[in-house]
Design a protein around this motif. Structure first.
Motif, PDB file in Angstrom:
ATOM      1  N   PRO A 180      31.888  39.170  46.207  1.00 13.26           N
ATOM      2  CA  PRO A 180      32.109  38.139  45.466  1.00 13.26           C
ATOM      3  C   PRO A 180      33.630  37.883  45.444  1.00 13.26           C
ATOM      4  CG  PRO A 180      30.635  39.589  44.216  1.00 13.26           C
ATOM      5  CD  PRO A 180      31.176  40.518  45.696  1.00 13.26           C
ATOM      6  N   ALA A 181      34.543  38.896  45.475  1.00 10.71           N
ATOM      7  CA  ALA A 181      35.822  38.608  45.510  1.00 10.71           C
ATOM      8  C   ALA A 181      36.345  37.720  46.742  1.00 10.71           C
ATOM      9  CB  ALA A 181      36.789  39.660  45.642  1.00 10.71           C
ATOM     10  N   TYR A 232      34.254  35.680  48.472  1.00 10.45           N
ATOM     11  CA  TYR A 232      33.818  34.455  48.474  1.00 10.45           C
ATOM     12  C   TYR A 232      34.692  33.259  47.123  1.00 10.45           C
ATOM     13  CZ  TYR A 232      29.846  34.861  51.262  1.00 10.45           C
ATOM     14  OH  TYR A 232      28.984  34.921  52.240  1.00 10.45           O
ATOM     15  N   VAL A 233      35.169  34.147  46.175  1.00 12.57           N
ATOM     16  CA  VAL A 233      36.006  33.416  45.323  1.00 12.57           C
ATOM     17  C   VAL A 233      37.344  32.954  46.091  1.00 12.57           C
ATOM     18  CG1 VAL A 233      37.634  33.775  43.586  1.00 12.57           C
ATOM     19  CG2 VAL A 233      35.456  34.492  43.436  1.00 12.57           C
ATOM     20  N   ILE A 234      38.011  34.039  47.122  1.00 17.32           N
ATOM     21  CA  ILE A 234      39.003  33.505  47.803  1.00 17.32           C
ATOM     22  C   ILE A 234      38.572  32.301  48.669  1.00 17.32           C
ATOM     23  CG2 ILE A 234      40.471  34.290  49.771  1.00 17.32           C
ATOM     24  CD1 ILE A 234      40.364  37.033  48.446  1.00 17.32           C
ATOM     25  N   SER A 235      37.418  32.332  49.295  1.00 14.06           N
ATOM     26  CA  SER A 235      36.970  31.339  50.436  1.00 14.06           C
ATOM     27  C   SER A 235      36.892  29.795  49.760  1.00 14.06           C
ATOM     28  CB  SER A 235      35.701  31.644  50.891  1.00 14.06           C
ATOM     29  OG  SER A 235      34.703  31.330  50.236  1.00 14.06           O
ATOM     30  N   LEU A 236      36.688  30.133  48.462  1.00 12.96           N
ATOM     31  CA  LEU A 236      36.684  28.799  47.714  1.00 12.96           C
ATOM     32  C   LEU A 236      37.940  27.934  47.474  1.00 12.96           C
ATOM     33  CD1 LEU A 236      33.750  29.454  45.011  1.00 12.96           C
ATOM     34  CD2 LEU A 236      33.594  28.167  46.888  1.00 12.96           C
ATOM     35  N   THR A 237      38.851  28.824  47.703  1.00 13.37           N
ATOM     36  CA  THR A 237      40.335  28.388  46.961  1.00 13.37           C
ATOM     37  C   THR A 237      41.149  28.285  48.305  1.00 13.37           C
ATOM     38  OG1 THR A 237      41.100  30.793  46.646  1.00 13.37           O
ATOM     39  CG2 THR A 237      40.492  29.575  44.899  1.00 13.37           C
TER      40      THR A 237
END
Lengths: 275, 243
Positions: free
Chosen positions: B118-119, B121-126
């Protein structure tokens, strides 16, 4: 119930702590385990609980070798060490961690200990004083209600009222099916509770006897300086002595006098009690 | 007498450890999250290429897993060698206590992965162009070395169960001896022995068959070695005394 044969244990080579000892413990008694510093009292308790292994000889507790540390045997015994590391949890959480492991755990005894010791069981253990932590540890030891309870200096760190509470709780909640072995230097704290005595001296068991047998074979009373005694001690009431009881009159046992006599004259004690 | 393995007692062991360590576990999870934030900030620095992002992810995956594993081994060592606790006399068989240890290790690895993806994927969104590696990418990359990693990890685990102090230096020493011994054997025995027979029936020597067998079946060999090391660790726990 507990049988030890020809048992020896050394921490360093050629320097045994206990040396070829034999011991039979009968069920249903509260034993006082006495000995000088470094004589092996804690070592003996650790052997009985399976935390130390003998170098020679055998040890059986409830017919099993405690060194195997089988769950069934460990459920029947509990060792309260002199000092215990406690986790950073509340007292109640501490009890809840260990209680389910013991089928004999008693909530009635737990409740009685809560009320008697007057400790805040919702407080964190790390924030308590040593005496308060000791009370929690004693609470667990009594509440698990195992057939064999081993206690190493249980009254160390307790204040005077708490020692009295401990005595009352132990007297109230141990029954004929339980055996308690208490290692202690504070004989006066537990004199009223103990009904059998084990004395370790010079790596050997020099006495293993019930108090009623001791009072039949030894006297404990005021003596005069010329009287032949094993040990005498000047007290405010006069010269208290202990010696071989030849006239059959039973006197209350003084554990302090008994211990000093036994360690000064072990051969005499053995002669008197092995007759 | 009640010396069969009991799932109930294993559950009680896990429960007791959870009650004892749940505050500490919360701090560990907080540390994971803090490490991810640092990773995120580092990701923003340097080359903003997909290849660089992937490289950093592999690096931090390895570092995070290594850190988690060392934390787990230190926890096990503290528990086993605690001088004034109740661990040894807790009513559970040695196998149950050992099984609880292994289960806690797997749970820790699972928690690490549950926090990691999840961490990432959060980075990949930003971060534009940021591609998250998948678990299968990692397995493909480490496939050949997974049995070796398991073997080396089991040595660390054994060291922490065996040694009260200096377990990590003992492991480093063991690795050094193992690696040095392996290189020595390869150099002295395999290469020099094969070298002397070069061009003359090389493929029919016992040495050739041995080396060929080890290379082809190294997975089985390392798996067997890992199980062997874990068994030794179990025996060490069984023999543990309060000395």
């Amino acid at each position: 119930m507990i049988t030890i044969k020809d048992a020896s244990l050394s921490y360093k080579r050629n320097n045994p702590v206990i040396d070829r000892i034999d011991l039979d413990i009968q069920p249903g008694c509260i034993y006082g385990l006495l000995g000088k510093n470094g004589e092996g009292k804690t070592t003996l308790l650790n052997v009985l609980s399976g935390q130390l292994f003998l170098n020679e000889g055998t040890c059986h507790v409830f017919g099993e070798d405690p060194a195997k540390r089988n769950a069934g045997l460990l459920q029947k015994l509990f060792l309260l060490p002199e000092e215990i590391n406690m986790p950073d949890v509340t007292a109640m959480q501490y009890i809840r961690m260990y209680a389910p492991f013991y089928p004999t755990f008693s909530h009635d005894i737990l409740k009685a200990c809560f009320e008697s010791f007057e400790v805040d069981f919702s407080a964190r253990l790390k924030k308590m004083s040593q005496g308060q932590r000791k009370k929690i540890a004693i609470t667990l030891a009594l509440a698990v209600h195992t057939p064999l309870l081993l206690m190493d200096e249980p009254t160390n760190g307790l204040d005077i009222p708490s020692k009295d509470v401990f005595r009352k709780l132990l007297a109230s909640f141990t029954n004929e099916e339980q055996t308690v072995i208490i290692s202690t230097h504070q004989v006066r704290d537990l004199e009223s509770l103990i009904d059998a005595v084990l004395i370790l001296d010079n790596k050997k068991i020099i006495l293993n006897s019930r108090l009623n047998e001791i009072s039949r074979k030894l006297f404990f009373r005021l003596t005069n300086p010329e009287e032949d005694v094993l040990y005498r001690n000047q007290t405010p009431f006069g010269l208290m002595g202990v010696g071989e009881n030849t006239d059959g009159e039973e006197t209350p046992v003084s554990l302090e006098l008994l211990f000093n006599a036994a360690t000064l004259h072990p051969q005499e004690i053995k002669r008197i009690f092995n007759r | 007498m009640n010396d069969k393995i009991s799932l109930q007692r294993i559950k009680l062991l896990l429960r007791a450890d959870w009650i004892e360590h749940r505050t500490q576990v919360s701090f560990v999870i907080g540390s994971f999250l803090a490490a991810f934030i640092v990773f995120f900030l580092i990701t923003l620095q340097g080359d903003a290429t997909t290849k660089e992002f992937i490289r950093k992810q592999y690096f931090f995956y390895g570092l995070g897993l290594f850190g988690s594993f060392i934390y787990y081994c230190r926890y096990i060592g503290a528990k086993v060698h605690e001088p004034k606790g109740l661990f040894l006399t807790l009513p559970a068989n040695t196998m149950e206590k050992f099984s609880a240890f292994l289960l806690e290790g797997f749970i820790l690895i699972a928690v690490f992965h549950l926090l990691l993806w999840p961490a990432l994927y959060v980075i990949s969104l930003t971060v534009p162009g940021y591609s998250v590696i998948s678990f299968f990418d990692i397995m493909r990359t480490f496939k050949i070395s997974l049995p070796i990693i398991a073997f080396l990890s089991s040595l660390v685990f054994l060291s922490y169960i065996t040694f009260r102090k200096h377990a990590f230096p003992a492991v480093i020493l063991a690795y050094t001896l193992l690696l040095g011994g392996t290189i020595f054997m390869i150099k002295k025995i395999v290469i020099e022995a094969l070298g002397s027979q070069q061009g003359v029936f090389t493929e029919m020597t016992p040495m050739y068959y041995t080396v060929n067998f080890l290379v082809r079946y190294h997975v089985i060999a390392f798996v067997a070695a890992t199980l062997g090391i874990l068994y030794i660790a179990y025996l060490k726990l069984k023999e543990k005394e309060l000395r």
